[in-house]
Design a protein around this motif. Structure first.
Motif, PDB file in Angstrom:
ATOM      1  N   THR A  26       0.865  -1.194   0.000  1.00 40.09           N
ATOM      2  CA  THR A  26       0.000   0.000   0.000  1.00 40.09           C
ATOM      3  C   THR A  26       0.902   1.246   0.000  1.00 40.09           C
ATOM      4  O   THR A  26       1.170   1.824   1.055  1.00 40.09           O
ATOM      5  CB  THR A  26      -0.903   0.016   1.256  1.00 40.09           C
ATOM      6  N   ALA A  27       1.324   1.662  -1.159  1.00 37.32           N
ATOM      7  CA  ALA A  27       2.397   2.673  -1.241  1.00 37.32           C
ATOM      8  C   ALA A  27       2.001   4.039  -0.671  1.00 37.32           C
ATOM      9  O   ALA A  27       2.796   4.684   0.015  1.00 37.32           O
ATOM     10  CB  ALA A  27       2.853   2.814  -2.690  1.00 37.32           C
ATOM     11  N   GLY A  28       0.788   4.515  -0.988  1.00 37.31           N
ATOM     12  CA  GLY A  28       0.348   5.810  -0.465  1.00 37.31           C
ATOM     13  C   GLY A  28       1.361   6.917  -0.740  1.00 37.31           C
ATOM     14  O   GLY A  28       1.745   7.151  -1.891  1.00 37.31           O
ATOM     15  N   LEU A  98      -3.023  -0.221   5.944  1.00 40.37           N
ATOM     16  CA  LEU A  98      -4.379  -0.256   5.376  1.00 40.37           C
ATOM     17  C   LEU A  98      -5.086   1.084   5.521  1.00 40.37           C
ATOM     18  O   LEU A  98      -4.597   2.014   6.149  1.00 40.37           O
ATOM     19  CB  LEU A  98      -5.179  -1.378   6.055  1.00 40.37           C
ATOM     20  N   GLY A  99      -6.293   1.136   4.937  1.00 40.43           N
ATOM     21  CA  GLY A  99      -7.105   2.351   5.056  1.00 40.43           C
ATOM     22  C   GLY A  99      -7.055   3.184   3.794  1.00 40.43           C
ATOM     23  O   GLY A  99      -6.912   2.669   2.690  1.00 40.43           O
ATOM     24  N   TYR A 100      -7.187   4.500   3.980  1.00 38.36           N
ATOM     25  CA  TYR A 100      -7.260   5.406   2.825  1.00 38.36           C
ATOM     26  C   TYR A 100      -5.986   6.229   2.701  1.00 38.36           C
ATOM     27  O   TYR A 100      -5.217   6.389   3.655  1.00 38.36           O
ATOM     28  CB  TYR A 100      -8.478   6.331   2.932  1.00 38.36           C
ATOM     29  N   THR A 109     -10.716   3.096   0.152  1.00 32.32           N
ATOM     30  CA  THR A 109      -9.933   2.433   1.194  1.00 32.32           C
ATOM     31  C   THR A 109      -9.631   0.998   0.777  1.00 32.32           C
ATOM     32  O   THR A 109     -10.236   0.468  -0.159  1.00 32.32           O
ATOM     33  CB  THR A 109     -10.695   2.370   2.534  1.00 32.32           C
ATOM     34  N   THR A 110      -8.715   0.414   1.507  1.00 30.55           N
ATOM     35  CA  THR A 110      -8.525  -1.024   1.353  1.00 30.55           C
ATOM     36  C   THR A 110      -9.800  -1.728   1.840  1.00 30.55           C
ATOM     37  O   THR A 110     -10.519  -1.198   2.684  1.00 30.55           O
ATOM     38  CB  THR A 110      -7.324  -1.490   2.191  1.00 30.55           C
ATOM     39  N   THR A 111     -10.064  -2.908   1.297  1.00 32.15           N
ATOM     40  CA  THR A 111     -11.288  -3.639   1.669  1.00 32.15           C
ATOM     41  C   THR A 111     -10.928  -5.104   1.943  1.00 32.15           C
ATOM     42  O   THR A 111      -9.971  -5.636   1.370  1.00 32.15           O
ATOM     43  CB  THR A 111     -12.329  -3.586   0.537  1.00 32.15           C
TER      44      THR A 111
HETATM   45  C1  SAM Z   1      -2.915   4.376   4.554  1.00 34.34           C
HETATM   46  S1  SAM Z   1      -2.464   4.534   2.863  1.00 34.34           S
HETATM   47  C2  SAM Z   1      -0.790   3.909   2.815  1.00 34.34           C
HETATM   48  C3  SAM Z   1       0.240   4.836   3.400  1.00 34.34           C
HETATM   49  C4  SAM Z   1       1.631   4.502   2.949  1.00 34.34           C
HETATM   50  N1  SAM Z   1       2.098   3.245   3.427  1.00 34.34           N
HETATM   51  C5  SAM Z   1       2.649   5.593   3.262  1.00 34.34           C
HETATM   52  O1  SAM Z   1       3.753   5.278   3.732  1.00 34.34           O
HETATM   53  O2  SAM Z   1       2.357   6.752   2.999  1.00 34.34           O
HETATM   54  C6  SAM Z   1      -3.335   3.189   2.089  1.00 34.34           C
HETATM   55  C7  SAM Z   1      -3.114   3.113   0.603  1.00 34.34           C
HETATM   56  O3  SAM Z   1      -3.634   1.872   0.129  1.00 34.34           O
HETATM   57  C8  SAM Z   1      -4.094   2.079  -1.181  1.00 34.34           C
HETATM   58  N2  SAM Z   1      -4.996   0.973  -1.552  1.00 34.34           N
HETATM   59  C9  SAM Z   1      -6.306   0.831  -1.248  1.00 34.34           C
HETATM   60  N3  SAM Z   1      -6.773  -0.330  -1.737  1.00 34.34           N
HETATM   61  C10 SAM Z   1      -5.729  -0.940  -2.363  1.00 34.34           C
HETATM   62  C11 SAM Z   1      -5.572  -2.163  -3.062  1.00 34.34           C
HETATM   63  N4  SAM Z   1      -6.592  -3.017  -3.193  1.00 34.34           N
HETATM   64  N5  SAM Z   1      -4.363  -2.460  -3.607  1.00 34.34           N
HETATM   65  C12 SAM Z   1      -3.309  -1.593  -3.466  1.00 34.34           C
HETATM   66  N6  SAM Z   1      -3.408  -0.411  -2.803  1.00 34.34           N
HETATM   67  C13 SAM Z   1      -4.598  -0.092  -2.252  1.00 34.34           C
HETATM   68  C14 SAM Z   1      -4.770   3.434  -1.116  1.00 34.34           C
HETATM   69  O4  SAM Z   1      -4.896   4.014  -2.400  1.00 34.34           O
HETATM   70  C15 SAM Z   1      -3.814   4.198  -0.191  1.00 34.34           C
HETATM   71  O5  SAM Z   1      -2.873   4.961  -0.914  1.00 34.34           O
END
Ligand code: SAM
Length: 200
Positions: A26-28, A98-100, A109-111
């Motif tokens: 979850t790169a964010g 996880l999350g948004y 958000t992740t599901t």
């Molecule tokens: C809490 S943020 C991650 C924060 C990140 N680790 C950082 O260091 O900034 C969660 C991320 O998961 C991504 N995400 C949500 N559902 C996903 C999925 N099914 N596969 C990959 N990424 C997903 C979102 O777009 C969001 O950028």
């Protein structure tokens, strides 16, 4: 108590070595991708997933122009197919946050379906002794249900598991939760199997 992100980093730093391959599921904004790159060094490689291209752009901006990272605009449920087979069973660490994405639509958000599929795949791809960290937030809609589903999934991983669960801000109902999971060689698991520690 340190932040759960710092605890996750400390745990991964103790396991992931220079030259290894790691995954940020979850790169964010790229904080974990950047951290994993520091751990594996120039000889290693990091694969980073996010379904939001803007998040991957933020990650790219954070890490700069480095050759040993692959940014994947893909669902982490596709993790097994997205990671080259030569790395299967050789991954040193997989991190989930996880999350948004804080910088975007909080409704994305992740599901549970994709998160659980990704955890299963991540577990299969880890090397013996490798580490999986999952940080879940329970304050947003669906977050508590996702955290509960993650915990159930982790309990089903098998008997080569050493696991610690840490809860942040234990006094609030929406405390974030961190799971730190090590993949033990099958021969060394009896004492550690199924360990769940809610101490912190
Ligand atoms: C809490 S943020 C991650 C924060 C990140 N680790 C950082 O260091 O900034 C969660 C991320 O998961 C991504 N995400 C949500 N559902 C996903 C999925 N099914 N596969 C990959 N990424 C997903 C979102 O777009 C969001 O950028």
């Amino acid at each position: 108590m340190p932040r759960l992100t710092e605890i996750a980093h400390s745990a991964v730093r103790a396991v992931l070595t220079n030259g290894e391959v790691a995954i940020d599921a979850t790169a964010g904004n790229g904080w974990d991708t950047q951290f994993l790159l520091e751990c594996v060094g120039r000889q290693g490689h990091v694969f980073a997933f996010d379904i939001q291209p803007q998040a991957l752009a933020a990650t790219a901006a954070r890490i700069g122009d480095v050759p040993n990272v692959t940014l994947l605009a893909r669902n982490h449920a596709e993790l097994r197919n997205a990671i080259p087979t030569k790395y299967h069973g050789r991954i040193g660490a997989v991190m989930f946050n996880l999350g948004y994405w804080p910088g975007s639509d909080h409704a994305i958000t992740t599901t549970p379906p994709s998160t659980l599929a990704a955890i299963t795949a991540a577990w299969e791809l880890l090397r013996d002794g490798g580490i999986l960290t999952i940080l879940a937030y329970t304050g947003h809609p669906g977050g508590a249900e996702e955290a509960a589903a993650v915990e159930q999934q982790l309990r089903r991983l098998g008997n080569n598991v050493a696991m610690e669960a840490i809860e942040g801000q234990a006094s609030t109902k929406s405390a974030p939760r961190l799971w730190i999971v090590r993949k033990c060689p099958l021969s060394a698991t009896e004492e550690q199997s199924g360990t769940l520690n809610y101490g912190a």
